[in-house]
Motif scaffolding. Structure first.
Motif, mmCIF file in Angstrom:
data_model
loop_
_atom_site.group_PDB
_atom_site.id
_atom_site.type_symbol
_atom_site.label_atom_id
_atom_site.label_comp_id
_atom_site.label_asym_id
_atom_site.label_seq_id
_atom_site.Cartn_x
_atom_site.Cartn_y
_atom_site.Cartn_z
ATOM 1 N N ASN A 216 0.860 -1.174 0.000
ATOM 2 C CA ASN A 216 0.000 0.000 0.000
ATOM 3 C C ASN A 216 0.904 1.234 0.000
ATOM 4 O O ASN A 216 1.538 1.538 1.014
ATOM 5 C CB ASN A 216 -0.892 0.009 1.244
ATOM 6 N N PRO A 217 0.995 1.952 -1.120
ATOM 7 C CA PRO A 217 1.907 3.097 -1.198
ATOM 8 C C PRO A 217 1.513 4.249 -0.281
ATOM 9 O O PRO A 217 2.292 5.182 -0.105
ATOM 10 C CB PRO A 217 1.829 3.505 -2.670
ATOM 11 N N CYS A 218 0.308 4.184 0.309
ATOM 12 C CA CYS A 218 -0.128 5.231 1.247
ATOM 13 C C CYS A 218 0.362 4.953 2.664
ATOM 14 O O CYS A 218 0.326 5.846 3.514
ATOM 15 C CB CYS A 218 -1.649 5.337 1.256
ATOM 16 N N ALA A 219 0.793 3.716 2.912
ATOM 17 C CA ALA A 219 1.239 3.357 4.254
ATOM 18 C C ALA A 219 2.538 4.091 4.583
ATOM 19 O O ALA A 219 3.429 4.225 3.750
ATOM 20 C CB ALA A 219 1.447 1.847 4.347
ATOM 21 N N GLY A 220 2.629 4.559 5.806
ATOM 22 C CA GLY A 220 3.854 5.221 6.244
ATOM 23 C C GLY A 220 3.923 6.698 5.934
ATOM 24 O O GLY A 220 4.885 7.373 6.334
ATOM 25 N N VAL A 221 2.931 7.222 5.194
ATOM 26 C CA VAL A 221 2.901 8.670 4.928
ATOM 27 C C VAL A 221 1.550 9.213 5.374
ATOM 28 O O VAL A 221 0.601 8.458 5.576
ATOM 29 C CB VAL A 221 3.115 8.985 3.430
ATOM 30 N N SER A 222 1.462 10.515 5.519
ATOM 31 C CA SER A 222 0.223 11.158 5.912
ATOM 32 C C SER A 222 0.093 12.473 5.174
ATOM 33 O O SER A 222 1.072 13.000 4.629
ATOM 34 C CB SER A 222 0.180 11.403 7.421
ATOM 35 N N VAL A 223 -1.110 13.009 5.154
ATOM 36 C CA VAL A 223 -1.326 14.298 4.500
ATOM 37 C C VAL A 223 -0.480 15.373 5.166
ATOM 38 O O VAL A 223 0.140 16.207 4.494
ATOM 39 C CB VAL A 223 -2.824 14.669 4.536
ATOM 40 N N ALA A 224 -0.428 15.343 6.494
ATOM 41 C CA ALA A 224 0.353 16.349 7.224
ATOM 42 C C ALA A 224 1.831 16.262 6.879
ATOM 43 O O ALA A 224 2.521 17.281 6.774
ATOM 44 C CB ALA A 224 0.143 16.181 8.729
ATOM 45 N N ALA A 225 2.332 15.029 6.689
ATOM 46 C CA ALA A 225 3.744 14.860 6.350
ATOM 47 C C ALA A 225 4.050 15.376 4.943
ATOM 48 O O ALA A 225 5.170 15.806 4.668
ATOM 49 C CB ALA A 225 4.128 13.386 6.470
ATOM 50 N N ILE A 226 3.050 15.349 4.077
ATOM 51 C CA ILE A 226 3.262 15.762 2.682
ATOM 52 C C ILE A 226 3.120 17.267 2.509
ATOM 53 O O ILE A 226 3.974 17.919 1.890
ATOM 54 C CB ILE A 226 2.275 15.029 1.755
ATOM 55 N N ILE A 227 2.053 17.839 3.045
ATOM 56 C CA ILE A 227 1.776 19.256 2.770
ATOM 57 C C ILE A 227 1.799 20.119 4.035
ATOM 58 O O ILE A 227 1.496 21.303 3.981
ATOM 59 C CB ILE A 227 0.419 19.427 2.065
ATOM 60 N N GLY A 228 2.156 19.513 5.163
ATOM 61 C CA GLY A 228 2.167 20.276 6.398
ATOM 62 C C GLY A 228 0.793 20.277 7.045
ATOM 63 O O GLY A 228 -0.170 19.713 6.530
ATOM 64 N N LYS A 229 0.694 20.932 8.167
ATOM 65 C CA LYS A 229 -0.560 20.973 8.905
ATOM 66 C C LYS A 229 -1.595 21.782 8.141
ATOM 67 O O LYS A 229 -1.342 22.912 7.725
ATOM 68 C CB LYS A 229 -0.326 21.593 10.280
ATOM 69 N N THR A 230 -2.747 21.187 7.927
ATOM 70 C CA THR A 230 -3.807 21.870 7.198
ATOM 71 C C THR A 230 -4.616 22.747 8.145
ATOM 72 O O THR A 230 -4.558 22.594 9.369
ATOM 73 C CB THR A 230 -4.762 20.859 6.527
ATOM 74 N N GLU A 231 -5.358 23.665 7.547
ATOM 75 C CA GLU A 231 -6.202 24.533 8.367
ATOM 76 C C GLU A 231 -7.257 23.698 9.080
ATOM 77 O O GLU A 231 -7.819 22.772 8.493
ATOM 78 C CB GLU A 231 -6.888 25.577 7.488
ATOM 79 N N PRO A 232 -7.532 24.001 10.346
ATOM 80 C CA PRO A 232 -8.541 23.221 11.072
ATOM 81 C C PRO A 232 -9.909 23.388 10.441
ATOM 82 O O PRO A 232 -10.203 24.396 9.794
ATOM 83 C CB PRO A 232 -8.508 23.828 12.489
ATOM 84 N N ARG A 233 -10.718 22.362 10.609
ATOM 85 C CA ARG A 233 -12.073 22.427 10.082
ATOM 86 C C ARG A 233 -12.834 23.583 10.727
ATOM 87 O O ARG A 233 -12.605 23.932 11.888
ATOM 88 C CB ARG A 233 -12.831 21.124 10.378
ATOM 89 N N ARG A 234 -13.729 24.161 9.957
ATOM 90 C CA ARG A 234 -14.571 25.223 10.492
ATOM 91 C C ARG A 234 -15.411 24.659 11.629
ATOM 92 O O ARG A 234 -16.066 23.632 11.495
ATOM 93 C CB ARG A 234 -15.488 25.742 9.381
ATOM 94 N N GLN A 235 -15.369 25.328 12.752
ATOM 95 C CA GLN A 235 -16.137 24.879 13.905
ATOM 96 C C GLN A 235 -17.625 25.137 13.686
ATOM 97 O O GLN A 235 -18.013 26.145 13.087
ATOM 98 C CB GLN A 235 -15.675 25.617 15.165
ATOM 99 N N ARG A 236 -18.433 24.206 14.152
ATOM 100 C CA ARG A 236 -19.871 24.397 14.061
ATOM 101 C C ARG A 236 -20.287 25.617 14.883
ATOM 102 O O ARG A 236 -19.751 25.860 15.962
ATOM 103 C CB ARG A 236 -20.611 23.153 14.553
ATOM 104 N N LEU A 237 -21.237 26.341 14.346
ATOM 105 C CA LEU A 237 -21.639 27.606 14.945
ATOM 106 C C LEU A 237 -22.977 27.451 15.658
ATOM 107 O O LEU A 237 -23.893 26.798 15.148
ATOM 108 C CB LEU A 237 -21.725 28.657 13.835
#
Length: 423
Positions: free
Chosen positions: A190-211
């Motif tokens: 599985n070429p996705c194993a051992g990597v993560s989105v954060a490792a590739i592009i850095g920390k993403t913006e947090p999800r918009r909090q419910r209002l």
């Protein structure tokens, strides 16, 4: 003495299947009819190669008839006599076929086998990501040829056009496809194993909090709802009064609304959880449904599509209204009200209702069941009570608060009656 062959007959086989008992009956010269405890009937050729016993599955009965099984067995025996290990050769051919599978073929196989086990909303979202985002880039590549470097480049490119939330969902879909491929021997790793989105592009913006709309904001929004149209206004009020999801209301049909019992049933296909549930309707909610009846113009949907283009795109069939339309109307309403009201979405109405239910003294379990949230842990396992009586009482208290805000009438904490879960 010559070997006895062709021992079995179709009537015999049908009797074995009717008896529903595990059996293994020889037809002769290695051909055997088998019936498993699970009821699977199949043909097996037993032979020897290199001094060891081997088995080759020839197919399932009745797809492979007795006559065809004998024919296939004869062909396989000829290969065995020529020194071929037919079972191992079958495995080799199957492995080569799997190795030659393109990523798109693997994705199609994943969707066919896994999607029936997922919730309808998850299927819809994941199909969009697979068909619209992943396959256009990776679909023509051999599945085994996709490397971790390819995944990194793919995700990195997505970061220029997609939000962090979408990238996370796409990455999850990609990884699930390769996990499926591992189980099917279509890929080796599985070429996705051992990597993560954060490792590739850095920390993403947090999800918009419910209002949560405050009482002050509700007192501005509710009286202004008629300005976005009667049907949109009733939709917003129903979302507030019933605590349901926009997708559940969008797909609601008049056949699901019981005016006599004051109930609205959300069927399995319309529920995010995939399990149908009944919503108790307060008099205020029933009034909204009643107001929507003439606006539906005879449609089976409570909120039918208004644009001719949408119905034309569906071959002239009746379709529900587009959920994004309500979202756009709410944005216009907020812009009109200025900075007095924060911009909100239809889903924020659920968090608004849930927060105010707590403020109104509703027990946490009752409040969660009002939103059709699954109860986690042991509570979810053992507590099978539907809380219909408690939910109806909670929603009636909530409706009184909503109507007071709409009418500009005062609401005091003394109005609150604590609603507890059943003992």
């Amino acid at each position: 003495m010559a070997k006895q062959v062709d021992k079995l007959s179709d009537p015999q086989i049908r009797r074995y299947i009717k008896a529903a008992l595990p059996v293994a009956k020889a037809d002769g010269d290695g051909l055997t009819f088998t019936l498993s405890a699970a009821g699977t009937a199949a043909w097996v050729l037993r032979y020897r190669h290199g001094g060891k016993g081997r088995e080759l599955t020839l197919g399932q009965y009745p797809d492979v008839s007795l006559k065809l099984a004998r024919q296939r067995a004869g062909e396989a025996r000829a290969e065995v006599q020529a020194g071929v290990d037919v079972a191992r050769e079958r495995q080799r051919v199957k492995a080569e076929s799997a190795a030659a599978k393109s990523f798109k073929q693997l994705a199609i196989d994943y969707m066919a086998k896994v999607f029936p086990t997922l919730a309808a909303n998850t299927v819809k979202q994941r199909r969009q990501h697979i068909d619209g985002v992943i396959c256009p880039k990776l679909g023509n590549r051999p599945a085994r040829a996709v490397t971790t470097a390819d995944v990194v480049r793919f995700i990195d490119a997505l970061s220029r056009t997609k939000t962090g939330n979408v990238i996370d969902l796409v990455f999850t879909a990609l990884s699930e496809i390769f996990k499926h491929g591992l189980a099917r021997h279509a890929v080796i790793v599985n070429p996705c194993a051992g990597v993560s989105v954060a490792a590739i592009i850095g920390k993403t913006e947090p999800r918009r909090q419910r209002l949560k709309l405050t009482e002050a904001e509700l007192r501005l929004v509710l009286p202004a709802l008629p300005s976005i149209g009667a049907d949109n206004a009733m939709a917003v009020k129903l979302l507030l009064l019933t605590c349901t999801r926009i997708g559940e209301l969008a797909k609601a049909e008049w056949a699901h609304v019981d005016f006599d019992r004051a109930e609205w049933f959300v069927p399995d296909a319309n529920s995010k959880t995939g399990k149908g549930f009944t919503v108790p309707l307060t008099p205020a909610a029933l009034a909204c449904f009643t107001a929507l009846q003439p606006l539906a113009c005879g449609s089976r949907f409570v909120l039918p599509a208004r644009q001719t283009r949408r119905t034309r795109n569906h071959g002239g069939a009746e379709v529900p209204f587009e959920q994004r339309t309500l979202n756009a109307m709410l944005h216009k309403l907020c812009d009109k009200l200025g900075n007095k009201v924060r911009r909100f979405t239809p889903h924020d109405l659920r968090s608004t209702a849930r927060s105010h239910l707590s403020a109104l003294g509703v027990n946490v379990i009752v409040a969660e069941r009002c939103l059709n949230h699954s109860l986690g842990g042991l509570v979810g396992v053992y507590d099978q009570h539907d809380y219909m009586t408690e939910r109806r009482a909670a929603l009636e208290t909530w409706a009184a608060f909503v109507l007071a805000c709409e009418a500009g009438e005062p609401w005091h904490q003394s109005n609150v009656i604590p609603i507890r879960a059943a003992a």
